[in-house]
Scaffold this active site. Structure first.
Site: not given
Length: 416
Positions: A138, A141, A143, A147, A292, A377-378, A380
């Site tokens: 795929f 993207s 250079p 995003s 704990q 894939e995008g 965050s």
């Protein structure tokens, strides 16, 4: 079955997949070279019928019913749709991340052919891709366009009727430069943003196409591609000219929840390793789990992992039902799951101590693997942008609907 619980058949299928990955796929993965396409592993995924889940319902004859008799004893219902893909990716990731990655990268590259390809394209490429004999990639993207995918600059200049020449670069492309064919997104209409992009199916042996492998932190096969006047024709178009961004987004929307499933699988593996370690490790006159601070940390890891799993399943089920808010739910699932996996794996390393940093330790491996899904894939940040945009768009639509509704239809008239 609801989005929040799996039926016994699905639970059993996940258990079978974990066993299959551990016993059949891991030995092949261990023989592979990091950063290179592992063709024997991919072919094994095809022989076992697991690649079929990638294409269930996306093309004629692509469902697992007729093509996956050797995968497991599960029926097609348990393996179908986006939820089936999520269960598959989570289960493989738990036991063998290399197998999961090989499957996912194949799906990304070949899904546009299954969903948008012509009969000729599907006949030539889809069967070998589903069998694991032809490696897909795929290529979105660049250079200067990671995003911001709509800003891609790979030029598709007209060269006669229904012919273009591709000139430019692609970067951070999974399975490059070893793939057999690429789904390539190029600009056919300058200055048109997302509306001027066309998707092409480009065989790897096309004149003018070259590539270079990239040495990455995670051991995935990733490279760059150079297009020096590569000729493509109308027969290479996936979908319609200038509508390629839709091809890219529908592919990403299908796979984003399952990226979250990949992350959940890694988080679950790290959590189980931590439970075993803290239950058996002697420390301060007892077991590590008796402290704990440790027990609370493990509880937090488990809670976040389960929350991410539920959101992934809910997003996948929404996709399978064809609900209208897929983009938002897919983005939420990917965001929460990948950020959660990073947290859980990091916490697991901390609780294991120095042993987890040794080369070859499960957590050392997961620590390198878990970072990439928060970007590809995008990233965050992109997922947060998508979520906010969808929320405000929904709010505006609701307000417009309220304003256009007659007052008499929205409140009861007083009685006299």
């Amino acid at each position: 079955m609801t989005a929040f619980s799996l039926n016994p058949e699905q639970t059993a299928w996940c258990a079978e997949l974990r066993t299959l990955a551990d016993e059949r796929l891991r030995p092949l993965a261990e023989k592979g070279e990091p950063g290179r396409v592992n063709r024997p592993l991919l072919e094994a995924l095809g022989e076992l019928g697991l690649l079929e889940v990638l294409f269930a319902g996306e093309a004629p004859g692509a469902g697992p019913a007729s093509r996956a008799p050797h995968a497991t004893s599960r029926t097609p219902h348990a393996t179908s749709g986006a939820l089936g893909l999520c269960l598959l990716r989570e289960s493989l990731a738990y036991a063998c991340t290399e197998a999961e990655t090989a499957l996912a990268l194949q799906g990304l590259g070949a899904h546009p052919v299954a969903a948008h390809g012509s009969a000729r394209q599907r006949e030539q490429w889809l069967a070998p891709a589903r069998a694991g004999r032809a490696v897909a990639a795929f290529a979105l993207s660049e250079p200067g366009a990671g995003s911001d995918a709509a800003a891609l600059a790979l030029s598709a200049a007209p060269d006669g009727a229904s012919t273009w020449r591709l000139t430019g670069e692609k970067c951070w492309i999974s399975n490059a430069p070893e793939a057999d064919f690429y789904t390539v997104f190029a600009r056919t209409t300058p200055g048109a943003g997302a509306r001027g992009v066309t998707a092409f199916l480009v065989p790897a042996d096309r004149a003018g196409l070259t590539g270079t492998p990239l040495d990455m932190l995670s051991p995935h096969p990733i490279g760059s591609l150079a297009f020096d006047g590569v000729t493509v024709t109308g027969e290479d178009v996936l979908g319609e000219p200038d509508r390629g961004f839709r091809v890219a987004m529908t592919t990403l929307n299908r796979f984003r929840p399952s990226v979250g499933a990949f992350a959940v699988g890694m988080a679950a593996a790290a959590l189980d390793a931590t439970l075993a370690h803290t239950a058996g490790r002697d420390a301060f006159g007892g077991k590590l789990k008796d402290l704990q601070a440790v027990a609370h940390q493990v509880a937090e890891m488990a809670t976040r992992t389960e929350a991410a799993r539920l959101m992934v399943h809910a997003a996948a089920a929404a996709y399978d039902r064809g609900e209208p808010d897929i983009a938002r739910r897919a983005a939420m699932a990917k965001l929460l799951a990948t950020e959660t996996a990073q947290y859980v794996v990091d916490a697991a390393v901390q609780l294991h101590g120095a042993r987890a940093l040794q080369r070859g330790h499960l957590l050392e491996h997961l620590y390198r693997e878990v970072r990439a899904p928060r970007i590809y894939e995008g990233a965050s940040e992109v997922q947060r942008t998508i979520i906010a945009k969808e929320l405000y768009a929904t709010r505006s639509a609701d307000q417009s609907a309220e304003q256009s509704t007659p007052q008499s239809a929205t409140r009861e008239e007083p009685s006299v």
